[in-house]
Design an enzyme around this catalytic site. Sequence first.
Site, PDB file in Angstrom:
ATOM      1  N   TYR A  38       0.867  -1.177   0.000  1.00 37.11           N
ATOM      2  CA  TYR A  38       0.000   0.000   0.000  1.00 37.11           C
ATOM      3  C   TYR A  38       0.909   1.234   0.000  1.00 37.11           C
ATOM      4  CZ  TYR A  38      -4.648   1.969   0.154  1.00 37.11           C
ATOM      5  OH  TYR A  38      -5.819   2.602  -0.194  1.00 37.11           O
ATOM      6  N   LEU A  39       1.760   1.242  -1.011  1.00 35.78           N
ATOM      7  CA  LEU A  39       2.899   2.161  -1.037  1.00 35.78           C
ATOM      8  C   LEU A  39       2.482   3.617  -1.182  1.00 35.78           C
ATOM      9  CD1 LEU A  39       5.273   0.086  -3.371  1.00 35.78           C
ATOM     10  CD2 LEU A  39       5.139   0.046  -0.867  1.00 35.78           C
ATOM     11  N   GLU A  41       4.350   7.939  -0.636  1.00 38.10           N
ATOM     12  CA  GLU A  41       5.577   8.698  -0.895  1.00 38.10           C
ATOM     13  C   GLU A  41       6.674   8.448   0.153  1.00 38.10           C
ATOM     14  OE1 GLU A  41       6.445  10.403  -3.699  1.00 38.10           O
ATOM     15  OE2 GLU A  41       4.620   9.396  -4.375  1.00 38.10           O
ATOM     16  N   HIS A  43       7.389   5.391   1.338  1.00 40.24           N
ATOM     17  CA  HIS A  43       8.072   4.243   0.736  1.00 40.24           C
ATOM     18  C   HIS A  43       8.893   4.687  -0.477  1.00 40.24           C
ATOM     19  CE1 HIS A  43       4.344   2.241   2.508  1.00 40.24           C
ATOM     20  NE2 HIS A  43       5.307   1.618   3.129  1.00 40.24           N
ATOM     21  N   GLN A  67       3.764 -10.146  13.021  1.00 42.75           N
ATOM     22  CA  GLN A  67       4.040  -8.900  13.751  1.00 42.75           C
ATOM     23  C   GLN A  67       2.753  -8.189  14.177  1.00 42.75           C
ATOM     24  OE1 GLN A  67       6.230  -7.070  10.306  1.00 42.75           O
ATOM     25  NE2 GLN A  67       5.213  -5.195  10.957  1.00 42.75           N
ATOM     26  N   GLN A 154      12.603   6.494   9.433  1.00 40.16           N
ATOM     27  CA  GLN A 154      12.636   6.977  10.825  1.00 40.16           C
ATOM     28  C   GLN A 154      11.230   7.137  11.392  1.00 40.16           C
ATOM     29  OE1 GLN A 154      15.039   7.256  12.891  1.00 40.16           O
ATOM     30  NE2 GLN A 154      16.913   7.960  11.895  1.00 40.16           N
ATOM     31  N   ASP A 156       9.338   4.857  11.820  1.00 41.87           N
ATOM     32  CA  ASP A 156       9.340   3.772  12.803  1.00 41.87           C
ATOM     33  C   ASP A 156      10.719   3.782  13.477  1.00 41.87           C
ATOM     34  OD1 ASP A 156       6.721   2.131  12.003  1.00 41.87           O
ATOM     35  OD2 ASP A 156       7.707   2.809  10.182  1.00 41.87           O
ATOM     36  N   VAL A 182       8.628  11.210   5.789  1.00 39.93           N
ATOM     37  CA  VAL A 182       7.936  11.998   4.757  1.00 39.93           C
ATOM     38  C   VAL A 182       6.545  12.337   5.282  1.00 39.93           C
ATOM     39  CG1 VAL A 182       7.063  12.010   2.390  1.00 39.93           C
ATOM     40  CG2 VAL A 182       9.244  10.894   2.919  1.00 39.93           C
ATOM     41  N   ARG A 193      -1.790   3.266   7.031  1.00 42.30           N
ATOM     42  CA  ARG A 193      -2.976   3.230   7.898  1.00 42.30           C
ATOM     43  C   ARG A 193      -3.793   4.530   7.845  1.00 42.30           C
ATOM     44  NH1 ARG A 193       0.519  -0.198  11.408  1.00 42.30           N
ATOM     45  NH2 ARG A 193      -0.527  -2.211  11.581  1.00 42.30           N
TER      46      ARG A 193
HETATM   47  P1  AMP Z   1       5.513  -0.332   6.207  1.00 39.84           P
HETATM   48  O1  AMP Z   1       5.067  -0.695   4.831  1.00 39.84           O
HETATM   49  O2  AMP Z   1       4.570   0.568   6.931  1.00 39.84           O
HETATM   50  O3  AMP Z   1       5.977  -1.520   7.018  1.00 39.84           O
HETATM   51  O4  AMP Z   1       6.807   0.552   6.013  1.00 39.84           O
HETATM   52  C1  AMP Z   1       7.895   0.099   5.252  1.00 39.84           C
HETATM   53  C2  AMP Z   1       9.043   1.048   5.442  1.00 39.84           C
HETATM   54  O5  AMP Z   1       8.650   2.355   5.032  1.00 39.84           O
HETATM   55  C3  AMP Z   1       9.476   1.164   6.914  1.00 39.84           C
HETATM   56  O6  AMP Z   1      10.893   1.224   6.986  1.00 39.84           O
HETATM   57  C4  AMP Z   1       8.842   2.458   7.341  1.00 39.84           C
HETATM   58  O7  AMP Z   1       9.528   3.103   8.384  1.00 39.84           O
HETATM   59  C5  AMP Z   1       8.931   3.269   6.062  1.00 39.84           C
HETATM   60  N1  AMP Z   1       7.957   4.366   6.097  1.00 39.84           N
HETATM   61  C6  AMP Z   1       6.626   4.272   6.321  1.00 39.84           C
HETATM   62  N2  AMP Z   1       6.062   5.498   6.349  1.00 39.84           N
HETATM   63  C7  AMP Z   1       7.066   6.382   6.149  1.00 39.84           C
HETATM   64  C8  AMP Z   1       7.133   7.808   6.084  1.00 39.84           C
HETATM   65  N3  AMP Z   1       6.070   8.565   6.238  1.00 39.84           N
HETATM   66  N4  AMP Z   1       8.342   8.370   5.877  1.00 39.84           N
HETATM   67  C9  AMP Z   1       9.449   7.609   5.727  1.00 39.84           C
HETATM   68  N5  AMP Z   1       9.464   6.267   5.779  1.00 39.84           N
HETATM   69  C10 AMP Z   1       8.285   5.656   5.984  1.00 39.84           C
END
Ligand code: AMP
Length: 298
Positions: A38-39, A41, A43, A67, A154, A156, A182, A193
């Site tokens: 669910y990519l 900006e 990502h 998880q 960052q 997370d 971002v 989410r």
């Molecule tokens: P997720 O798909 O939510 O597990 O995120 C995958 C990667 O994208 C993780 O390393 C997250 O920290 C990163 N990520 C998610 N949202 C953001 C954001 N707003 N800015 C930067 N990195 C993000």
Amino acid sequence: MIVFTEIKDVREHLRAERLAAAKEGRELKVGFVPTMGYLHEGHASLLRSARMDNDLVVLSIFVNPIQFGPHEDFERYPRDSDKDMALAKREGVDIVFLPSVNEMYPQPTKTKVQVAELTDHLCGAARPGHFDGVTTVVSKLLNIVAPDRAYFGQKDAQQVAVVAQMVKDLNMDVEIVPCPIVREEDGLALSSRNVYLSPEERQSALVISRSLRQAEQVAREQEEATAEDIVAELVRTIESEPAAKIDYAEIRRFPSLESIPGSMRVKDVEGKLLIAAAVMIGTTRLIDNVILTTEGVK
Ligand code: AMP
């Protein structure tokens, strides 16, 4: 861009690519971006960094069941493969790894990777077992892809600290590259989410980034501000929004995640500080943070 769903195919392809490069006297640098899809900006920014630093970019999309807690959103986590593929293509991804749950966990797994202490706090305390699921799947993915560099947001921050510790402790031969958060123009940190939020909730959720900005400002501008003052500022702002319910709001050292005595002046803390919050907006749990460097605070 090639899409693989099976581990053996990813391995075989990467082996062949590395061999071909070696034959030409080149070393192939592989950058890896693990995601749950669910990519957005956020990502995309990780993919862009990976594209700049490496010869080959691998993206994984896997909603990792282990998880998620039993009452969390694994089943309804948003998924949109077509949109993800379009974004991946746009960002110049070479390989997408899109495994099924059965491919990653063909039988009940008997091994888990667990990082101690760092996972006792913040999201680790709020979501028991969450980080064991993260470190286990990230270990598996790093073993499958064997990248030179892996990119984490960052957003997370605790995940970055936990994964970096795991890589160090287990001598994994990969560089962990943290990437900045971002945000939308109005400050909301991008998250898959965010799609759960109604328009009203989307507006209420702005309190999270606003509270962090204000806490950061207090830390920077008020010489005498203590750790307690920063948390109080954070809590006060978040609680001013009726739709928001605090899960945690804390200030800790980064990346050790050690606590700071409440009475300690922030400007006296050596090294980096993490100001982090997890907030329920309706039924949606959102996290956000800022990292302060000592130089920034002083
Ligand atoms: P997720 O798909 O939510 O597990 O995120 C995958 C990667 O994208 C993780 O390393 C997250 O920290 C990163 N990520 C998610 N949202 C953001 C954001 N707003 N800015 C930067 N990195 C993000």
